[in-house]
Scaffold this motif. Sequence first.
Motif, PDB file in Angstrom:
ATOM      1  N   GLU A 162       5.932  14.773  -6.608  1.00  0.00           N
ATOM      2  CA  GLU A 162       6.149  13.320  -6.551  1.00  0.00           C
ATOM      3  C   GLU A 162       4.882  12.559  -6.196  1.00  0.00           C
ATOM      4  N   THR A 163       4.102  13.108  -5.289  1.00  0.00           N
ATOM      5  CA  THR A 163       2.894  12.423  -4.839  1.00  0.00           C
ATOM      6  C   THR A 163       1.686  12.697  -5.724  1.00  0.00           C
ATOM      7  N   GLY A 164       1.828  13.627  -6.677  1.00  0.00           N
ATOM      8  CA  GLY A 164       0.719  13.960  -7.556  1.00  0.00           C
ATOM      9  C   GLY A 164      -0.255  14.954  -6.950  1.00  0.00           C
ATOM     10  N   LEU A 165       0.106  15.497  -5.795  1.00  0.00           N
ATOM     11  CA  LEU A 165      -0.760  16.467  -5.126  1.00  0.00           C
ATOM     12  C   LEU A 165      -0.853  17.765  -5.933  1.00  0.00           C
ATOM     13  N   MET A 176       0.849  -1.189   0.000  1.00  0.00           N
ATOM     14  CA  MET A 176       0.000   0.000   0.000  1.00  0.00           C
ATOM     15  C   MET A 176       0.888   1.244   0.000  1.00  0.00           C
ATOM     16  N   ARG A 177       0.588   2.184  -0.882  1.00  0.00           N
ATOM     17  CA  ARG A 177       1.391   3.385  -1.031  1.00  0.00           C
ATOM     18  C   ARG A 177       0.903   4.491  -0.106  1.00  0.00           C
ATOM     19  N   TRP A 178       1.845   5.200   0.495  1.00  0.00           N
ATOM     20  CA  TRP A 178       1.529   6.308   1.391  1.00  0.00           C
ATOM     21  C   TRP A 178       0.984   7.480   0.557  1.00  0.00           C
ATOM     22  N   GLN A 179      -0.103   8.077   1.030  1.00  0.00           N
ATOM     23  CA  GLN A 179      -0.700   9.246   0.382  1.00  0.00           C
ATOM     24  C   GLN A 179      -0.849  10.355   1.415  1.00  0.00           C
ATOM     25  N   PRO A 180      -0.264  11.534   1.154  1.00  0.00           N
ATOM     26  CA  PRO A 180      -0.356  12.629   2.124  1.00  0.00           C
ATOM     27  C   PRO A 180      -1.782  13.137   2.271  1.00  0.00           C
ATOM     28  N   GLN A 181      -2.093  13.640   3.442  1.00  0.00           N
ATOM     29  CA  GLN A 181      -3.407  14.217   3.727  1.00  0.00           C
ATOM     30  C   GLN A 181      -3.204  15.684   4.120  1.00  0.00           C
ATOM     31  N   ARG A 230       6.174  15.138   4.766  1.00  0.00           N
ATOM     32  CA  ARG A 230       7.423  14.581   5.307  1.00  0.00           C
ATOM     33  C   ARG A 230       8.646  15.163   4.597  1.00  0.00           C
ATOM     34  N   ALA A 231       8.623  16.476   4.416  1.00  0.00           N
ATOM     35  CA  ALA A 231       9.702  17.174   3.725  1.00  0.00           C
ATOM     36  C   ALA A 231      10.602  17.887   4.729  1.00  0.00           C
ATOM     37  N   ARG A 232      11.851  18.108   4.328  1.00  0.00           N
ATOM     38  CA  ARG A 232      12.825  18.759   5.206  1.00  0.00           C
ATOM     39  C   ARG A 232      12.851  20.276   5.034  1.00  0.00           C
ATOM     40  N   THR A 233      12.593  20.747   3.810  1.00  0.00           N
ATOM     41  CA  THR A 233      12.627  22.182   3.504  1.00  0.00           C
ATOM     42  C   THR A 233      11.419  22.528   2.635  1.00  0.00           C
ATOM     43  N   HIS A 252      11.853  21.161  -0.834  1.00  0.00           N
ATOM     44  CA  HIS A 252      11.598  19.723  -0.763  1.00  0.00           C
ATOM     45  C   HIS A 252      10.098  19.457  -0.675  1.00  0.00           C
ATOM     46  N   THR A 253       9.367  20.335  -0.021  1.00  0.00           N
ATOM     47  CA  THR A 253       7.910  20.212   0.075  1.00  0.00           C
ATOM     48  C   THR A 253       7.275  20.296  -1.310  1.00  0.00           C
ATOM     49  N   VAL A 254       7.741  21.239  -2.126  1.00  0.00           N
ATOM     50  CA  VAL A 254       7.223  21.368  -3.487  1.00  0.00           C
ATOM     51  C   VAL A 254       7.549  20.104  -4.287  1.00  0.00           C
ATOM     52  N   ALA A 255       8.778  19.626  -4.167  1.00  0.00           N
ATOM     53  CA  ALA A 255       9.172  18.408  -4.881  1.00  0.00           C
ATOM     54  C   ALA A 255       8.304  17.227  -4.464  1.00  0.00           C
TER      55      ALA A 255
END
Length: 81
Positions: free
Chosen positions: A63-66, A1-6, A50-53, A56-59
């Motif tokens: 990546e997640t398709g958000l 199961m793939r993690w999906q951000p909320q 789960r980004a560091r900067t 990185h949040t934009v990346a």
Amino acid sequence: MRWQPQLTEHETIALRLLARGLHHTEIAMALGVRPETAGRLLHRAQGGLRARTLPHTVARGYETGLIQPAPLDRAPPLLGP
């Protein structure tokens, strides 16, 4: 199961504006909130992805398709005049 951000709708909108290159004060004006609130939205989006900067949040958003890149006909030019 793939993690999906909320993320909340406001966090997602703030992330999209950040990806377009807006500063948190410009994001605040676009959303009609205080700059501190815009910063808080971005910080929560950062944690949710789960980004560091912030870059990185934009990346991670891509990546997640958000978020998706803007179409080339609406993207700002890469080179000056």
